[in-house]
Design an enzyme around this catalytic site. Structure first.
Site, PDB file in Angstrom:
ATOM      1  N   SER A  50       1.012  -1.387   0.009  1.00 41.37           N
ATOM      2  CA  SER A  50       0.055  -0.023  -0.003  1.00 41.37           C
ATOM      3  C   SER A  50       1.033   1.369  -0.156  1.00 41.37           C
ATOM      4  O   SER A  50       2.163   1.144   0.260  1.00 41.37           O
ATOM      5  CB  SER A  50      -0.876  -0.083   1.392  1.00 41.37           C
ATOM      6  N   ASP A  83      -0.666  -1.531  -4.046  1.00 40.53           N
ATOM      7  CA  ASP A  83      -2.166  -1.745  -3.828  1.00 40.53           C
ATOM      8  C   ASP A  83      -2.506  -0.342  -3.632  1.00 40.53           C
ATOM      9  O   ASP A  83      -2.201   0.831  -3.174  1.00 40.53           O
ATOM     10  CB  ASP A  83      -2.047  -2.440  -2.315  1.00 40.53           C
ATOM     11  N   HIS A 198     -12.727  -3.176   3.872  1.00 36.28           N
ATOM     12  CA  HIS A 198     -11.156  -3.258   4.611  1.00 36.28           C
ATOM     13  C   HIS A 198     -11.372  -3.480   6.077  1.00 36.28           C
ATOM     14  O   HIS A 198     -12.362  -3.044   6.697  1.00 36.28           O
ATOM     15  CB  HIS A 198     -10.329  -2.184   4.201  1.00 36.28           C
ATOM     16  N   GLY A 199     -10.526  -4.134   6.495  1.00 32.58           N
ATOM     17  CA  GLY A 199     -10.200  -4.252   8.050  1.00 32.58           C
ATOM     18  C   GLY A 199     -11.042  -5.324   8.543  1.00 32.58           C
ATOM     19  O   GLY A 199     -11.513  -6.503   7.972  1.00 32.58           O
ATOM     20  N   HIS A 232     -11.653  -7.155  -3.147  1.00 29.72           N
ATOM     21  CA  HIS A 232     -10.755  -6.569  -1.925  1.00 29.72           C
ATOM     22  C   HIS A 232     -11.503  -6.902  -0.471  1.00 29.72           C
ATOM     23  O   HIS A 232     -12.504  -7.419  -0.914  1.00 29.72           O
ATOM     24  CB  HIS A 232     -10.847  -5.085  -2.024  1.00 29.72           C
ATOM     25  N   SER A 234     -11.053  -9.131   1.459  1.00 25.18           N
ATOM     26  CA  SER A 234     -11.368 -10.468   1.287  1.00 25.18           C
ATOM     27  C   SER A 234     -10.606 -11.413   2.735  1.00 25.18           C
ATOM     28  O   SER A 234     -10.530 -12.658   2.662  1.00 25.18           O
ATOM     29  CB  SER A 234     -10.882 -11.287   0.143  1.00 25.18           C
ATOM     30  N   ASP A 277      -5.156  -8.801   3.683  1.00 22.12           N
ATOM     31  CA  ASP A 277      -4.121  -8.181   4.647  1.00 22.12           C
ATOM     32  C   ASP A 277      -4.759  -8.299   6.228  1.00 22.12           C
ATOM     33  O   ASP A 277      -3.765  -8.711   7.006  1.00 22.12           O
ATOM     34  CB  ASP A 277      -4.112  -6.561   4.191  1.00 22.12           C
TER      35      ASP A 277
HETATM   36  P1  13P Z   1      -8.718  -7.089   4.114  1.00 18.27           P
HETATM   37  O1  13P Z   1      -8.551  -5.770   5.152  1.00 18.27           O
HETATM   38  O2  13P Z   1      -9.912  -7.688   4.218  1.00 18.27           O
HETATM   39  O3  13P Z   1      -7.541  -7.900   4.547  1.00 18.27           O
HETATM   40  O4  13P Z   1      -8.637  -6.554   2.749  1.00 18.27           O
HETATM   41  C1  13P Z   1      -7.072  -5.991   2.256  1.00 18.27           C
HETATM   42  C2  13P Z   1      -7.431  -5.398   1.001  1.00 18.27           C
HETATM   43  O5  13P Z   1      -8.348  -5.305   0.135  1.00 18.27           O
HETATM   44  C3  13P Z   1      -5.996  -4.678   0.369  1.00 18.27           C
HETATM   45  O6  13P Z   1      -6.444  -3.791  -0.723  1.00 18.27           O
HETATM   46  O1  G3H Z   2      -5.960  -1.206   1.501  1.00 17.92           O
HETATM   47  C1  G3H Z   2      -6.077  -1.781   2.544  1.00 17.92           C
HETATM   48  C2  G3H Z   2      -4.611  -2.511   3.156  1.00 17.92           C
HETATM   49  O2  G3H Z   2      -5.152  -3.144   4.216  1.00 17.92           O
HETATM   50  C3  G3H Z   2      -3.591  -1.694   3.430  1.00 17.92           C
HETATM   51  O3  G3H Z   2      -3.581  -0.932   4.712  1.00 17.92           O
HETATM   52  O4  G3H Z   2      -2.785   1.293   4.150  1.00 17.92           O
HETATM   53  O5  G3H Z   2      -2.811   0.478   6.442  1.00 17.92           O
HETATM   54  O6  G3H Z   2      -1.098  -0.473   4.610  1.00 17.92           O
HETATM   55  P1  G3H Z   2      -2.627   0.156   4.982  1.00 17.92           P
HETATM   56 ZN    ZN Z   3      -8.123  -3.047  -1.054  1.00 17.49          ZN
END
Ligand code: 13P
Ligand code: G3H
Ligand code: ZN
Length: 356
Positions: A50, A83, A198-199, A232, A234, A277
């Site tokens: 990212s 990413d 996300h998250g 995403h 996932s 992630d």
């Molecule tokens: P998660 O937070 O579900 O792991 O998703 C990660 C993601 O989509 C990163 O681009």
């Molecule tokens: O897009 C979301 C990913 O989990 C990356 O997270 O920006 O904290 O590295 P981050």
């Molecule tokens: Zn994502």
């Protein structure tokens, strides 16, 4: 093995009916754990950074780290992917630092908070695709905004994602618009919105079709069967990791992620890249908590890292096995970025063409 491009890997995945997890990395320990799992499973892998990871580790460190992993694990085809690139500069500087693939996320404006208009998304994505393809790098675009169908909100915990309330027309990618977007931008892969976010806090209950719209993926795939789809958000947020985290002093409210069985269904419906992630973070953090609680006198960071890496490796192996990625690495003959550039120039890799 030399790095490979996302396009080459996803074409192979489509031809052979499997999906590839894309794991976010920020440091050496994540890289080592993921590559150990990939080698053990004979699986190709997508590593992604990212913008936050790039500023955490630094571009030079990331570039050398990925080169070192490629040298240490010569039998594993590795894609290095940006990413959620927020503009042209992020994507092009990633390629300059050795990334073989970028995501131009034009579903949001460059602030990564404001949902973007169609024309903006098409223009910026097409521009990045033209530049990336000229040097053989691959591009993932995004249409639709990630966020919860339950709340209409994107997760705020990682500091990015749309602000405010979104309606279902924003949170679910339209199949006809997806076809038009791919034709106009020539992206190699398309991230779609289907209710994931996300998250860790994706769903307040075990998701069903109301809040995780797998049927929308099927509709998009029916409309653009030769486009590689990306899911995403996932992470599955496994119960065993929530329990381990909480057992050792953590306070994580009960939550539900995307069940791995749903991702397996998605792979049958054209999903080729699966972004994970949060699960990786949880695997390591749960072990950090365990060691900290069980051995309060421990201060050697390696004593925290070794079990954390083992927990991550176990998780990653499971995803390779279940997504069908295991056993595929040795079948892939890497193409260089120059070879890919020549194919794009010949028009041999149009997104609507049969996988090359
Ligand atoms: P998660 O937070 O579900 O792991 O998703 C990660 C993601 O989509 C990163 O681009
Ligand atoms: O897009 C979301 C990913 O989990 C990356 O997270 O920006 O904290 O590295 P981050
Ligand atoms: Zn994502």
């Amino acid at each position: 093995m030399a790095l490979v491009t996302l396009r080459q890997l996803l074409d192979h995945a489509a031809e052979n009916g499997y999906g590839v997890p894309a794991f976010n990395i920020n440091n050496m320990e994540q890289g080592l754990a993921i590559l150990r799992a990939a080698e053990a499973c004979d699986a190709p892998v997508i590593l992604q950074a990212s913008r936050g990871a790039r500023s955490y580790a630094g571009d030079i460190m990331l570039r050398h780290m990925v080169q070192a992993l490629a040298e240490m694990y010569p039998d594993v085809p590795i894609v290095m992917h940006q990413d959620h690139g927020n503009n042209e500069a992020t994507c092009l500087s990633a390629i300059r630092h050795g990334f073989t693939s970028v995501m131009m996320d034009g579903s949001l404006l460059a602030d990564m908070k404001t949902p973007a208009p169609w024309d903006y998304n098409v223009a910026i994505t097409a521009k990045v695709t033209e530049a990336a393809h000229a040097v053989g790098a691959s591009v993932e675009g995004e249409l639709g905004v990630l966020g919860s169908l339950e709340t209409g909100e994107a997760a705020a915990e990682d500091g990015s994602g749309a602000e405010g309330k979104l309606d279902h027309s924003q949170l679910l990618t339209d199949p006809n618009e997806a076809a038009e977007f791919v034709a106009l931008t020539q992206v190699d892969a398309l991230a779609i919105a289907c209710g994931t976010s996300h998250g860790a806090y994706k769903f307040s209950r075990q998701p069903d079709g109301e809040i995780l719209a797998m049927s929308r993926i099927a509709e998009i795939h029916a409309r653009i069967p030769n486009t590689h789809l990306v899911m995403h958000g996932s992470s599955s947020v496994p119960q065993y990791l929530q329990d381990l985290f909480n057992k050792h002093g953590g306070h994580m409210t009960q939550t539900w992620g995307v069940p791995v069985a749903e991702i397996e269904r998605g792979i049958k419906m054209g999903v080729r890249k699966v972004n994970i992630d949060t699960d990786c973070r949880m695997a390591m953090a749960a072990q950090f908590r365990r060691i900290a609680q069980e051995k309060p006198d421990e201060f050697d960071p390696r004593k925290f890292m070794v079990p954390a890496m083992a927990e991550l490796e176990t998780l990653v192996r499971d995803r390779f096995e279940r997504f069908g990625t295991a056993g595929q690495a040795h079948k892939i003959k890497p193409l260089s970025m120059d070879q890919m550039a020549a194919r794009y120039a010949k028009g041999a890799l149009a997104p609507t063409a049969k996988a090359a």
